[in-house]
Design a protein around this motif. Structure first.
Motif, PDB file in Angstrom:
ATOM      1  N   GLN A 488       0.835  -1.220   0.000  1.00 25.45           N
ATOM      2  CA  GLN A 488       0.000   0.000   0.000  1.00 25.45           C
ATOM      3  C   GLN A 488       0.863   1.262   0.000  1.00 25.45           C
ATOM      4  OE1 GLN A 488      -3.414   0.334  -0.477  1.00 25.45           O
ATOM      5  NE2 GLN A 488      -3.047  -1.798  -1.003  1.00 25.45           N
ATOM      6  N   GLU A 489       1.940   1.231   0.797  1.00 28.14           N
ATOM      7  CA  GLU A 489       2.761   2.456   0.867  1.00 28.14           C
ATOM      8  C   GLU A 489       3.476   2.723  -0.452  1.00 28.14           C
ATOM      9  OE1 GLU A 489       5.685  -0.253   3.387  1.00 28.14           O
ATOM     10  OE2 GLU A 489       3.521  -0.163   3.176  1.00 28.14           O
ATOM     11  N   ASN A 490       3.651   1.684  -1.223  1.00 31.25           N
ATOM     12  CA  ASN A 490       4.343   1.891  -2.495  1.00 31.25           C
ATOM     13  C   ASN A 490       3.415   2.371  -3.610  1.00 31.25           C
ATOM     14  OD1 ASN A 490       6.896   1.260  -1.622  1.00 31.25           O
ATOM     15  ND2 ASN A 490       6.645  -0.943  -1.952  1.00 31.25           N
ATOM     16  N   ILE A 491       2.130   2.118  -3.421  1.00 34.04           N
ATOM     17  CA  ILE A 491       1.176   2.510  -4.478  1.00 34.04           C
ATOM     18  C   ILE A 491       1.277   4.006  -4.779  1.00 34.04           C
ATOM     19  CG2 ILE A 491      -1.318   2.878  -4.894  1.00 34.04           C
ATOM     20  CD1 ILE A 491      -1.818   0.057  -4.146  1.00 34.04           C
ATOM     21  N   LYS A 492       1.454   4.821  -3.689  1.00 31.84           N
ATOM     22  CA  LYS A 492       1.555   6.281  -3.860  1.00 31.84           C
ATOM     23  C   LYS A 492       2.754   6.649  -4.735  1.00 31.84           C
ATOM     24  CE  LYS A 492       1.348   6.363   0.769  1.00 31.84           C
ATOM     25  NZ  LYS A 492       1.649   6.861   2.111  1.00 31.84           N
ATOM     26  N   MET A 493       3.787   5.798  -4.642  1.00 30.49           N
ATOM     27  CA  MET A 493       5.027   6.103  -5.351  1.00 30.49           C
ATOM     28  C   MET A 493       4.956   5.736  -6.829  1.00 30.49           C
ATOM     29  SD  MET A 493       7.354   6.807  -2.797  1.00 30.49           S
ATOM     30  CE  MET A 493       8.942   6.097  -3.302  1.00 30.49           C
ATOM     31  N   ILE A 518       4.616   8.492 -17.259  1.00 28.09           N
ATOM     32  CA  ILE A 518       4.178   8.936 -18.585  1.00 28.09           C
ATOM     33  C   ILE A 518       2.704   8.591 -18.805  1.00 28.09           C
ATOM     34  CG2 ILE A 518       4.486   8.545 -21.069  1.00 28.09           C
ATOM     35  CD1 ILE A 518       7.519   8.176 -20.423  1.00 28.09           C
ATOM     36  N   SER A 519       2.314   7.362 -18.391  1.00 29.84           N
ATOM     37  CA  SER A 519       0.922   6.927 -18.569  1.00 29.84           C
ATOM     38  C   SER A 519      -0.044   7.859 -17.853  1.00 29.84           C
ATOM     39  CB  SER A 519       0.734   5.500 -18.036  1.00 29.84           C
ATOM     40  OG  SER A 519       1.535   4.614 -18.785  1.00 29.84           O
ATOM     41  N   ALA A 524      -4.076  12.049 -18.370  1.00 30.05           N
ATOM     42  CA  ALA A 524      -4.586  13.393 -18.063  1.00 30.05           C
ATOM     43  C   ALA A 524      -4.723  14.223 -19.341  1.00 30.05           C
ATOM     44  CB  ALA A 524      -3.664  14.086 -17.069  1.00 30.05           C
ATOM     45  N   LEU A 525      -3.728  14.140 -20.204  1.00 30.04           N
ATOM     46  CA  LEU A 525      -3.778  14.895 -21.467  1.00 30.04           C
ATOM     47  C   LEU A 525      -4.971  14.482 -22.320  1.00 30.04           C
ATOM     48  CD1 LEU A 525      -0.024  14.968 -22.537  1.00 30.04           C
ATOM     49  CD2 LEU A 525      -1.440  16.938 -21.945  1.00 30.04           C
ATOM     50  N   LEU A 526      -5.312  13.203 -22.208  1.00 29.63           N
ATOM     51  CA  LEU A 526      -6.445  12.706 -23.005  1.00 29.63           C
ATOM     52  C   LEU A 526      -7.781  12.959 -22.303  1.00 29.63           C
ATOM     53  CD1 LEU A 526      -4.990   9.340 -24.363  1.00 29.63           C
ATOM     54  CD2 LEU A 526      -5.167  11.529 -25.524  1.00 29.63           C
ATOM     55  N   GLY A 527      -7.727  13.557 -21.108  1.00 25.76           N
ATOM     56  CA  GLY A 527      -8.961  13.897 -20.404  1.00 25.76           C
ATOM     57  C   GLY A 527      -9.430  12.796 -19.476  1.00 25.76           C
ATOM     58  N   GLY A 528      -8.519  11.919 -19.102  1.00 25.50           N
ATOM     59  CA  GLY A 528      -8.913  10.809 -18.232  1.00 25.50           C
ATOM     60  C   GLY A 528      -8.067  10.746 -16.968  1.00 25.50           C
ATOM     61  N   GLU A 529      -8.203   9.629 -16.278  1.00 26.53           N
ATOM     62  CA  GLU A 529      -7.457   9.436 -15.030  1.00 26.53           C
ATOM     63  C   GLU A 529      -6.923   8.019 -15.018  1.00 26.53           C
ATOM     64  OE1 GLU A 529     -10.525  10.126 -12.208  1.00 26.53           O
ATOM     65  OE2 GLU A 529     -10.084  12.279 -12.039  1.00 26.53           O
ATOM     66  N   ILE A 530      -5.938   7.818 -14.141  1.00 29.39           N
ATOM     67  CA  ILE A 530      -5.432   6.443 -14.003  1.00 29.39           C
ATOM     68  C   ILE A 530      -5.270   6.142 -12.519  1.00 29.39           C
ATOM     69  CG2 ILE A 530      -2.974   7.111 -14.192  1.00 29.39           C
ATOM     70  CD1 ILE A 530      -2.640   4.515 -15.897  1.00 29.39           C
ATOM     71  N   GLU A 531      -5.597   4.908 -12.137  1.00 32.02           N
ATOM     72  CA  GLU A 531      -5.407   4.553 -10.719  1.00 32.02           C
ATOM     73  C   GLU A 531      -4.995   3.084 -10.604  1.00 32.02           C
ATOM     74  OE1 GLU A 531      -9.043   4.888  -8.498  1.00 32.02           O
ATOM     75  OE2 GLU A 531      -9.870   3.108  -9.450  1.00 32.02           O
ATOM     76  N   ALA A 532      -4.414   2.795  -9.458  1.00 32.94           N
ATOM     77  CA  ALA A 532      -3.912   1.429  -9.248  1.00 32.94           C
ATOM     78  C   ALA A 532      -4.521   0.860  -7.985  1.00 32.94           C
ATOM     79  CB  ALA A 532      -2.397   1.459  -9.129  1.00 32.94           C
ATOM     80  N   LYS A 533      -4.879  -0.439  -8.056  1.00 40.73           N
ATOM     81  CA  LYS A 533      -5.335  -1.155  -6.856  1.00 40.73           C
ATOM     82  C   LYS A 533      -4.503  -2.427  -6.784  1.00 40.73           C
ATOM     83  CE  LYS A 533     -10.099   0.407  -6.572  1.00 40.73           C
ATOM     84  NZ  LYS A 533     -11.463   0.058  -7.022  1.00 40.73           N
ATOM     85  N   SER A 534      -4.088  -2.742  -5.615  1.00 44.06           N
ATOM     86  CA  SER A 534      -3.232  -3.934  -5.535  1.00 44.06           C
ATOM     87  C   SER A 534      -3.289  -4.576  -4.156  1.00 44.06           C
ATOM     88  CB  SER A 534      -1.784  -3.537  -5.865  1.00 44.06           C
ATOM     89  OG  SER A 534      -1.011  -4.698  -5.908  1.00 44.06           O
ATOM     90  N   PHE A 544      -7.669   2.874 -16.172  1.00 42.83           N
ATOM     91  CA  PHE A 544      -7.680   4.283 -16.628  1.00 42.83           C
ATOM     92  C   PHE A 544      -8.977   4.578 -17.377  1.00 42.83           C
ATOM     93  CE2 PHE A 544      -6.809   4.176 -21.206  1.00 42.83           C
ATOM     94  CZ  PHE A 544      -6.276   2.896 -21.399  1.00 42.83           C
ATOM     95  N   THR A 545      -9.313   5.840 -17.349  1.00 39.11           N
ATOM     96  CA  THR A 545     -10.542   6.254 -18.042  1.00 39.11           C
ATOM     97  C   THR A 545     -10.176   7.196 -19.187  1.00 39.11           C
ATOM     98  OG1 THR A 545     -10.804   8.132 -16.576  1.00 39.11           O
ATOM     99  CG2 THR A 545     -11.957   6.146 -15.954  1.00 39.11           C
ATOM    100  N   LEU A 546     -11.059   7.196 -20.177  1.00 39.54           N
ATOM    101  CA  LEU A 546     -10.911   8.146 -21.291  1.00 39.54           C
ATOM    102  C   LEU A 546     -12.300   8.690 -21.613  1.00 39.54           C
ATOM    103  CD1 LEU A 546      -8.621   6.251 -23.847  1.00 39.54           C
ATOM    104  CD2 LEU A 546      -7.976   8.147 -22.379  1.00 39.54           C
ATOM    105  N   PRO A 547     -12.404   9.925 -21.944  1.00 40.62           N
ATOM    106  CA  PRO A 547     -13.727  10.416 -22.352  1.00 40.62           C
ATOM    107  C   PRO A 547     -14.095   9.852 -23.731  1.00 40.62           C
ATOM    108  CG  PRO A 547     -12.084  12.139 -22.626  1.00 40.62           C
ATOM    109  CD  PRO A 547     -11.383  10.979 -22.011  1.00 40.62           C
ATOM    110  N   LEU A 548     -15.417   9.758 -23.966  1.00 38.69           N
ATOM    111  CA  LEU A 548     -15.859   9.251 -25.274  1.00 38.69           C
ATOM    112  C   LEU A 548     -15.377  10.185 -26.383  1.00 38.69           C
ATOM    113  CD1 LEU A 548     -19.478   8.102 -24.460  1.00 38.69           C
ATOM    114  CD2 LEU A 548     -17.654   6.667 -25.356  1.00 38.69           C
ATOM    115  N   LYS A 549     -15.368  11.433 -26.034  1.00 38.86           N
ATOM    116  CA  LYS A 549     -14.916  12.412 -27.019  1.00 38.86           C
ATOM    117  C   LYS A 549     -13.935  13.342 -26.328  1.00 38.86           C
ATOM    118  CE  LYS A 549     -16.941  15.450 -30.469  1.00 38.86           C
ATOM    119  NZ  LYS A 549     -18.165  16.089 -30.909  1.00 38.86           N
TER     120      LYS A 549
END
Lengths: 555, 121
Positions: A488-493, A518-519, A524-534, A544-549
């Motif tokens: 868990q403590e490494n996820i932030k990193m 980079i991902s 973010a540049l594509l208008g989405g977000e990325i997250e990790a669960k482990s 990760f999410t991306l907008p439809l448009k």
């Protein structure tokens, strides 16, 4: 106090008017009284004349009566003695059958007796007279003489007030005109009809008439006096009123004058105060202006400085832009220059490994494979470093177009098939048949490849699962593995630069340490977000999410 | 034997491409810059051109445009060799008239197959 004195000492116009008015009033009332008195007197005289005329006419009528009878006979008494002037009459005195003595009475004798009676009873004097009397007693007095003379010159009546024996009389005289009946007796005297042969003067005592006139005189006098007094009173009252009003007006005017003076003094005081204030204000304004000018000067200087600085900054900016352009060019050239030898290294290593240049030993193969892997690692590093420098400079140019994400995932999955098979892992896809979005294909692919690389690196057994689906108006893509997982403590990193997590008991794995960084930036540049669960030891899931448009950068 | 013109300024890379292509059964005509490449097209009439984009003097894009101007040479497919890092190279290459592109560094395992793909089509 002074005011009243002033009024007293100096007769006002009003007072002069009042006096004039009083005088005029007095004159009017006096004139009226005089006129009225005159009128009453005139009427009194007229009344006396009328009375006299009446008496005269009665006498004439008596005479005519007598004349008509050609004289009458009356009994002889002490008072009525036979007329000596009628002695020429043949039957002057006659006896009645019973012996009573009668004497002849002509009009003149009768008139005389009537006159005596009238005088005795009424005080009215009558006098039959002529300039040529038969009887001397009938001679005219001087007034009658004048009147008789006047008749001869054509006048028909003479009248005037005369004093006789200390009494006032209205004397009126009219002529006696010879009538036909007169001629019976007087024809012998040479009388002719129409001749004026004398006259009758009547004297009416004025006492009684005056007594009658006294009442209207008194009334007029009292009335006029009253009228005069009322008028004077009115004038006096009006004058007094006006005086009071004038005085009040004067006082008011004086008060006003005083107030005006006071006001003027105050105005002067205030004016001088204001002048002082004004002077102060002027000074203040001057000071302000000076301050303003100083401020303006300072402002101008500042603006000049700002302009200079701006110019400098613009120049610096231009230099920076030039530097930036040079940097971009440098990165581009570096990229190219680094790739060129890498192309040779990778390519030549590849063909040797393919056996194109002849048979190689197992050791040679192993060692050449290490060269190949290192070269690929170096290539990945170069690519990532260039990406990071572009991202940080905000220079990532996106190519937004319609793409099928399902197809893209299939492609990536295919490219990993050999490697996945080599590790004995299962790879499953769960995507809709088509998943059309508008985004940057290469960058979206880059994220999926990065996540797949990570999953492959850290998974030794089990499976890798790629899922993609629409969710809440956007696309959600996840790559899940059954690998070693992350603390868990490494996820932030995870998403930080060069944050490679050291895993105990595991040889250092390949990687640039920039992939997830980079991902995250690209997502973010594509208008989405990325997250990790482990869960450590069980596996990881990156979503990760991306907008439809694509609409723009999501910050 | 089909002729492939390779325009590439790097000696080692030229060697690499020639080696792979010749091994694959093609005749390779080398050219080290754009101008030479354009001349070789006229001279040799190759079946396919592999064109590096970044070249000294006349670059690959310019060379491609020149080739495409010629009626006779217009139909020869030109494959651009592009660098991944340079965004827009791919687009610029297509705009200049290239048929396709292969990113550098190449994958030696798939390179020949990719080239053949463009020859068939």
């Amino acid at each position: 106090m002074n005011d009243s004195e002033k009024i007293k000492t100096r007769p006002s116009l009003l007072e002069r008017y009042a006096w004039t008015m009083g005088a005029v009033w007095t004159a009017v009332v006096g004139a009226s009284l005089i006129w009225n008195v005159f009128e009453v007197k005139h009427q009194t005289l007229e009344a006396a004349r009328i009375q006299a005329r009446f008496v005269y006419k009665k006498d004439v009528i008596f005479r005519r009566w007598n004349t008509q009878h050609a004289g009458v006979y009356v009994p002889v008494t002490d008072k009525t003695q036979p007329n000596p002037y009628l002695s020429h009459i043949p039957e002057r005195d006659i006896r009645t059958p019973s012996g009573k003595l009668l004497t002849f009475m002509n009009p003149a004798y009768m008139t005389r007796q009537v006159h005596e009676l009238a005088e005795k009873e009424q005080g009215i004097r009558g006098h039959i007279t002529s300039l040529n009397p038969i009887r001397p007693e009938n001679s005219p007095d001087p007034w009658e003489t004048r009147a008789l003379q006047a008749f001869e010159s054509g006048q028909t009546e003479i009248s005037s007030v005369e004093e006789m024996e200390g009494k006032e009389y209205m004397r009126l005289m009219r002529p006696l005109i010879t009538e036909k009946s007169c001629l019976g007796c007087h024809a012998a005297q040479g009388y002719q009809e129409g001749d004026i042969r004398g006259g009758i003067s009547i004297s009416i005592p004025m006492d009684s008439l005056k007594a009658i006139a006294r009442i209207p005189m008194l009334t007029f006098g009292l009335g006029h006096a009253l009228l005069w007094l009322i008028g004077l009173g009115g004038i006096a009252l009006a004058t007094e009123r006006l005086k009071q009003r004038e005085s009040a007006r004067r006082q008011a005017a004086e008060a006003l004058e005083k107030a005006k003076d006071e006001l003027e003094i105050r105005v002067e005081e205030r004016t001088s105060e204001l002048e002082i204030t004004n002077e102060q204000l002027r000074e203040e304004i001057t000071q302000r202006k000076q301050v303003e000018e100083e401020l303006k000067k300072a402002h101008d200087e500042l603006e000049l400085k700002v302009a200079e600085r701006t110019k400098e900054l613009m120049q610096a900016n231009l230099r920076l832009k030039e530097l930036d352009r040079l940097k971009s060019m440098f990165i581009a050239s570096m990229s190219h220059e680094l790739r060129t030898p890498l192309n040779s290294i990778i390519g030549l290593t590849g063909i040797i490994l393919q056996g194109i240049s002849g048979e190689i030993t197992e050791v040679q193969r192993k060692e050449l494979t290490m060269v190949k892997n290192s070269a690929n690692h170096l290539l990945a590093l170069i690519n990532d470093v260039i990406d990071v420098s572009k991202i940080e400079a905000g220079k990532v140019e996106l190519v937004i177009e319609e793409l099928d994400l399902s197809e893209l995932i299939q492609e990536v999955s295919d490219s990993f098939k050999i490697a996945v098979d080599e590790k004995g892992l299962k790879l499953s896809l769960e995507t809709p048949e088509r998943l059309i979005i508008k985004s940057d294909e290469r960058r979206a692919k880059q994220i999926i490849i990065n996540l797949m690389n990570n999953a492959l690196k850290f998974t030794d057994k089990g499976k890798i699962e790629i899922k993609a689906a629409k969710k809440d108006g956007c696309i959600e893509v996840s790559v899940a593995d059954t690998g070693i997982g992350i603390n868990q403590e490494n996820i932030k990193m995870l998403f930080k630069q060069f944050s490679r997590i050291h895993v105990a008991g595991r040889t250092k794995v390949e990687g640039t340490g920039l992939g997830l960084y980079i991902s995250k930036k690209i997502a973010a540049l594509l208008g989405g977000e990325i997250e990790a669960k482990s869960e450590f030891g069980k596996g990881s899931k990156f979503t990760f999410t991306l907008p439809l448009k694509h609409k723009g950068v999501k910050t | 034997m089909k002729k492939i013109l390779v325009v590439e300024d790097n000696e080692n890379n030229m060697y690499l491409f020639s080696r792979i292509l010749r091994k694959g059964g093609f005749e390779v005509i080398p050219a080290t810059n754009g101008e030479e490449g354009v001349g070789m097209v006229t001279k040799e009439k190759p079946d396919l051109i592999l064109m590096d984009i970044q070249l000294p003097d006349m670059d690959g894009l310019e060379a491609t445009k020149k080739i495409k101007k010629s009626e006779a040479e217009r139909k020869i497919p030109i494959i651009a060799l592009t660098s991944y890092a340079m965004l827009g190279d791919k687009e610029k290459a297509f705009a200049a008239g290239c048929t396709g592109y292969i990113e550098k560094p190449i994958n030696p395992d798939t390179f020949l197959a990719e080239v053949k793909k463009y020859l068939v089509s």
